[in-house]
Motif scaffolding. Sequence first.
Motif, short mmCIF file in Angstrom:
data_model
loop_
_atom_site.label_atom_id
_atom_site.label_comp_id
_atom_site.label_asym_id
_atom_site.label_seq_id
_atom_site.Cartn_x
_atom_site.Cartn_y
_atom_site.Cartn_z
N ALA A 1 22.18 12.66 -4.25
CA ALA A 1 22.42 14.09 -4.07
C ALA A 1 21.51 14.91 -4.99
CB ALA A 1 23.88 14.42 -4.35
N ALA A 2 21.40 14.50 -6.25
CA ALA A 2 20.55 15.24 -7.20
C ALA A 2 19.09 15.19 -6.78
CB ALA A 2 20.74 14.68 -8.60
N ALA A 3 18.63 14.01 -6.33
CA ALA A 3 17.23 13.88 -5.92
C ALA A 3 16.94 14.74 -4.69
CB ALA A 3 16.92 12.41 -5.62
N SER A 4 17.85 14.74 -3.73
CA SER A 4 17.63 15.54 -2.52
C SER A 4 17.66 17.04 -2.83
CB SER A 4 18.70 15.20 -1.48
OG SER A 4 18.63 13.84 -1.09
N VAL A 5 18.60 17.46 -3.65
CA VAL A 5 18.67 18.88 -4.00
C VAL A 5 17.40 19.33 -4.71
CG1 VAL A 5 19.87 20.56 -5.47
CG2 VAL A 5 21.19 18.99 -4.03
N ALA B 1 11.79 19.24 5.24
CA ALA B 1 13.22 19.29 4.93
C ALA B 1 13.92 17.98 5.26
CB ALA B 1 13.88 20.44 5.69
N LEU B 2 13.45 17.28 6.29
CA LEU B 2 14.01 15.98 6.63
C LEU B 2 13.38 14.86 5.80
CD1 LEU B 2 14.22 16.23 10.54
CD2 LEU B 2 16.05 16.56 8.86
N ALA B 3 12.13 15.04 5.40
CA ALA B 3 11.45 14.01 4.62
C ALA B 3 12.07 13.85 3.24
CB ALA B 3 9.97 14.36 4.49
N VAL B 4 12.67 14.92 2.71
CA VAL B 4 13.22 14.86 1.35
C VAL B 4 14.36 13.84 1.25
CG1 VAL B 4 14.55 16.16 -0.34
CG2 VAL B 4 12.47 17.14 0.61
N PRO B 5 15.43 13.92 2.05
CA PRO B 5 16.50 12.91 1.91
C PRO B 5 16.03 11.51 2.30
CG PRO B 5 16.91 14.31 3.81
CD PRO B 5 15.79 14.94 3.07
N VAL B 6 15.13 11.41 3.29
CA VAL B 6 14.62 10.09 3.64
C VAL B 6 13.86 9.47 2.48
CG1 VAL B 6 13.08 8.84 5.20
CG2 VAL B 6 14.56 10.63 6.10
N ALA B 7 13.07 10.28 1.79
CA ALA B 7 12.34 9.79 0.62
C ALA B 7 13.30 9.38 -0.49
CB ALA B 7 11.37 10.86 0.11
N GLY B 8 14.41 10.12 -0.63
CA GLY B 8 15.40 9.74 -1.63
C GLY B 8 16.01 8.38 -1.33
N PRO C 1 0.83 -1.21 0.00
CA PRO C 1 0.00 0.00 0.00
C PRO C 1 0.86 1.26 0.00
CG PRO C 1 -0.72 -1.57 1.68
CD PRO C 1 0.61 -2.04 1.18
N ALA C 2 0.36 2.29 -0.65
CA ALA C 2 1.11 3.55 -0.71
C ALA C 2 1.27 4.18 0.66
CB ALA C 2 0.41 4.52 -1.66
N ARG C 3 0.36 3.89 1.60
CA ARG C 3 0.45 4.49 2.92
C ARG C 3 1.70 4.05 3.68
NH1 ARG C 3 -3.74 0.79 3.14
NH2 ARG C 3 -3.37 -1.06 4.46
N VAL C 4 2.28 2.93 3.27
CA VAL C 4 3.51 2.47 3.92
C VAL C 4 4.61 3.51 3.75
CG1 VAL C 4 5.33 0.73 3.85
CG2 VAL C 4 2.92 0.05 3.69
N PHE C 5 4.68 4.12 2.55
CA PHE C 5 5.72 5.11 2.30
C PHE C 5 5.50 6.36 3.14
CE2 PHE C 5 5.27 2.65 -1.66
CZ PHE C 5 6.55 2.11 -1.72
N SER C 6 4.25 6.79 3.28
CA SER C 6 3.98 8.00 4.04
C SER C 6 4.29 7.82 5.52
CB SER C 6 2.52 8.43 3.85
OG SER C 6 1.63 7.44 4.33
N ARG C 7 4.17 6.60 6.04
CA ARG C 7 4.41 6.37 7.46
C ARG C 7 5.88 6.42 7.84
NH1 ARG C 7 0.27 1.28 8.69
NH2 ARG C 7 -1.68 2.50 8.59
N ILE C 8 6.76 6.14 6.91
CA ILE C 8 8.18 6.10 7.24
C ILE C 8 8.86 7.45 7.06
CG2 ILE C 8 8.31 3.69 6.57
CD1 ILE C 8 9.69 4.53 4.01
N LEU C 9 8.14 8.46 6.56
CA LEU C 9 8.75 9.75 6.31
C LEU C 9 8.58 10.67 7.51
CD1 LEU C 9 7.55 10.43 2.65
CD2 LEU C 9 9.78 9.58 3.41
N PRO C 10 9.62 11.44 7.85
CA PRO C 10 9.49 12.44 8.92
C PRO C 10 8.44 13.49 8.56
CG PRO C 10 11.80 12.07 8.36
CD PRO C 10 10.99 11.38 7.31
N ARG C 11 7.89 14.12 9.56
CA ARG C 11 6.86 15.13 9.31
C ARG C 11 7.45 16.43 8.81
NH1 ARG C 11 2.29 14.57 14.13
NH2 ARG C 11 1.73 12.39 13.66
#
Length: 330
Positions: free
Chosen positions: A166-170, A91-98, A78-88
Amino acid sequence: MAEGTERDDEGYDLPLPWPLLLLAAATVPGVVLYFGGRWMERPAMEAWRTVCLAVTVQALPFLLLGTALSGAINAFVPARVFSRILPRRPALAVPVAGVAGVVLPGCECASVPVANSLIGRGVTPAAAFAFLLSAPAVNPVVLTATAVAFPGQPGMVVARLLASLAAASVMGWLWLWLGRAEWLRAGVRHGGHQPGGSRWREFRDGFRHDFLHAGGFLVLGAMAAATFNVAVPRSVLDAFSGSPWLSVLFLAGLAIVLSVCSEADAFVAASLSGFSPVARLTFMVVGPMVDLKLIALQAGTFGRAFALRFSAATAVVAVLSSVLIGGVLL
């Protein structure tokens, strides 16, 4: 008029020249095959055929594995799995998502509907876009394919991983800083399991779509790489490959045009042996993030205004990331 006849200008029935038609039907294909076969036996065509088949055969197992895993994740996770692991905090969610892109092995085409679904589930767009860019380039299938394509060169694998992250986070942080809500049109595509639907049917349909779609681009990319290696004069290659910046920009543009699937682009890059390691790294970093099919898919999902701005910025960031990290590690 009797069957098998035609009329002349005066209205008389004349027999159709069936023997001549049969003779032509039997002769023309043979002539084409004969001369085509002789043409394919020329040294240049033999070299073209060898390069094309080598790129295709080497990349095909990774493409098959990647699309199968992508279809399974899209159907069963389920897509909700991805949303649960990301910080709120965005700015922190971006590198974690990468970094989370490692869980979606597959073609870059599969990351667009998943990113769209994440945004629909409340994930900040910046994190979803970081995931979109990193997933096709940092997953285990792609990194393994890169190691196989560049044997004895672990630095190339590490450089691809770091430059892509690095490119994805930037790009995610740039969207937080400069992104505008009016650039982003609400998407209509859905990634993940449809309520009430068969998961196995979704897996089968997703796998078949991704494999056939990406497989076609793999063959076209292999043909283009073979043509590039055989048909382009050495003087032209030297004009680009001899200059550090021109070679990087040339392969970045080539990656955008060829639109090779991320599971296969390492083998195409390895075949471009006349170029520097940094230029070939740029080819592998830019391709999964910006190519013609991906721009079209982003435009159809998020809108043209988003696709044009996001793709142009991503190309610049990916090239700079490749040059900086590749210059240190390669």
